[in-house]
Enzyme design. Structure first.
Site, PDB file in Angstrom:
ATOM      1  N   TYR A 147       0.808  -1.219   0.000  1.00  0.00           N
ATOM      2  CA  TYR A 147       0.000   0.000   0.000  1.00  0.00           C
ATOM      3  C   TYR A 147       0.840   1.268   0.000  1.00  0.00           C
ATOM      4  CZ  TYR A 147      -4.178  -2.672   0.720  1.00  0.00           C
ATOM      5  OH  TYR A 147      -5.210  -3.546   0.554  1.00  0.00           O
ATOM      6  N   LYS A 214       3.064 -13.962   6.106  1.00  0.00           N
ATOM      7  CA  LYS A 214       3.334 -14.906   5.019  1.00  0.00           C
ATOM      8  C   LYS A 214       4.851 -15.125   4.962  1.00  0.00           C
ATOM      9  CE  LYS A 214       1.945 -17.297   1.502  1.00  0.00           C
ATOM     10  NZ  LYS A 214       1.394 -18.621   1.758  1.00  0.00           N
ATOM     11  N   ASP A 263      -2.388 -17.840   4.850  1.00  0.00           N
ATOM     12  CA  ASP A 263      -3.343 -18.684   4.110  1.00  0.00           C
ATOM     13  C   ASP A 263      -4.084 -19.644   5.038  1.00  0.00           C
ATOM     14  OD1 ASP A 263      -0.452 -20.101   2.430  1.00  0.00           O
ATOM     15  OD2 ASP A 263      -1.087 -20.294   4.497  1.00  0.00           O
ATOM     16  N   ASP A 287      -6.132  -6.577   5.094  1.00  0.00           N
ATOM     17  CA  ASP A 287      -7.217  -6.163   4.204  1.00  0.00           C
ATOM     18  C   ASP A 287      -8.094  -7.369   3.881  1.00  0.00           C
ATOM     19  OD1 ASP A 287      -8.725  -4.617   2.559  1.00  0.00           O
ATOM     20  OD2 ASP A 287      -7.190  -4.264   1.053  1.00  0.00           O
TER      21      ASP A 287
END
Ligand code: NAP
Length: 398
Positions: A147, A214, A263, A287
């Site tokens: 972002y 992640k 995930d 998000d």
């Protein structure tokens, strides 16, 4: 007497009984949901002998039409000066100079936390069997990650120069027809976000903080976020919190800090939501996670949000959905997202009595199946009401 909110030297907010609060009505359905929400806020605050002096400031289409500017400097200044404010949804100008007004406000005021509590209210239609098990608070990093807006378009001079630098200096091969984005994740940015999540969890007697990342793939950004989180726990919170590896999952009476890969987190928040409490995560993960979780408890019509800098005290609370232009001016959509964003704002101001009253009255209204179209279409035997009527029903139950 109308007064400004100020911040003491120790960072705590000094909130008068009649604070001046700037607000942005919002584009599209903002004309419906803002006035409805305001009547609820005013009634709840009055019940406790206080008053809000609302100060309208412009942004989005209304600002553009009146001033030629999508985000006038005056608006940013008002939020800066008055410390706390609230906003409806804003149209993102397509092809304009500003990528997103919401992102711009967050970056200008350095509102590094996006706070998204996700809980279920009795009677709200949900696609899962046990929505009552969902009670999480997401701390999403709000200023870094993809972002930050550092990207170059495929086929441009910038993209080919960047690709040449990456090839020559780092030995990275990038296909010539690629757009390239940069994902910065800093130690200071990660730690201030995780610190805010830990302090919130301790203040609210929460059981755990999960660092969602992640890091198995993006080791030096997402993986570093995780490592800095555990380092922070050891360096600053060891008397009150403990990392999973340092306690084998048995924190005793301390706050447990654990981590999960993004995930699998998206799967587990569905299959065992009771394992998640406060979540601290990087911007893009946050998000996805916020909207996925909102769906479990009734969707974006009722999901609140706050953008906060816990050091300067600044906060802008906002509806998390967009402007839903097809419904604009119809007095139809759910004002729940703005109303609950107000609840978050009142909690942040320390007006927990006002916040609790609004939640109780909202719950009572929904429990009686008095709802707007979005819930009515999913609830058998519901009484569908307009935006303004839903707000009036809440006020009646305050
Ligand atoms: P959207 O405005 O969020 O609307 C998508 C759908 O969500 C609507 O069609 C409606 O679903 C549902 N919805 C939205 N608000 C609702 C409410 N108050 N009550 C009940 N249901 C509601 O998303 P969009 O159409 O993609 O975006 C429109 C504009 O909003 C764009 O300019 C976008 O940039 C902007 N936007 C602003 C913000 C923000 O200001 N924070 C956030 C996101 C998007 P149904 O069709 O099923 O009834």
């Amino acid at each position: 007497m109308a007064e400004r909110i100020t911040v003491a030297t120790d960072g705590t907010l000094q909130v008068p009984d009649e604070p001046i609060l700037p607000y942005i009505e919002g584009d599209g359905t903002g004309v419906d949901i803002w006035p409805a929400s305001q009547t609820v806020f005013d009634a709840a605050v009055a019940k406790h002998g206080r008053r809000i002096v609302w100060k309208e400031v412009l942004a989005g289409e209304k600002a553009f039409n009146e001033t030629g500017d999508w985000l006038p400097e005056e608006t940013v200044e008002a939020f800066r000066e008055h410390i706390i404010g609230i906003k409806g949804p804003l149209t993102t100008p397509v092809g304009g100079g500003i990528r997103s007004l919401n992102v711009a406000l967050r970056q200008i005021l350095d509102l590094y936390v996006c706070l998204r509590p996700v809980r279920w209210f009795t009677g709200v239609p949900s696609p899962v069997r046990h929505p009552e098990k969902v009670d999480m608070v997401i701390f999403r990093e709000n200023t870094e990650d993809v972002y930050a807006g550092l990207e170059v378009q495929a086929g441009t001079e910038e993209a080919s120069r960047l690709a040449a630098f990456l090839r020559d200096d780092l030995g990275w091969t990038i296909k010539p027809n690629s757009g390239i984005g940069i994902k910065p994740v800093s130690e200071s940015g990660s730690k201030r976000l995780i610190r805010a999540a830990l302090e919130y969890a301790l203040r609210h007697g929460r059981r755990s903080v999960t660092l969602v990342h992640k890091g198995n793939i993006q080791k030096f950004t997402e993986g570093a976020f995780r490592a800095w989180g555990y380092e922070l726990v050891r360096d600053e919170f060891s008397d009150v919190a403990v990392g999973w590896d340092d306690c084998g999952g048995n924190p005793g009476d301390k706050l447990l800090v654990k981590d999960a890969i993004a995930d699998i987190t998206l799967q587990q928040v569905l299959t065992r939501p009771e394992d998640f409490d406060v979540i601290a995560t990087t911007n893009l993960n946050g998000d996805y996670l916020s909207d996925a979780l909102a769906a479990q408890v009734g969707g974006i019509g009722i999901a609140p949000g706050g953008n906060i800098n816990y050091v300067t005290g600044h906060g802008v609370f906002e509806a998390t959905h967009g402007t839903a232009p097809k419904y604009a001016g119809q007095d139809k959509v759910n004002p729940g997202s703005v109303i609950l964003s107000g609840v978050l704002m009142f909690e942040h101001l320390g007006w927990t009595d006002v916040a609790a009253d609004i939640v109780k009255a909202l719950e009572a209204t929904i429990a009686e199946h008095i709802v707007t179209y979005d819930f009515a279409r999913l609830t058998e035997g519901a009484t569908e009401v307009k935006t303004s009527e839903f707000a009036a029903a809440i006020v009646e139950r305050l």
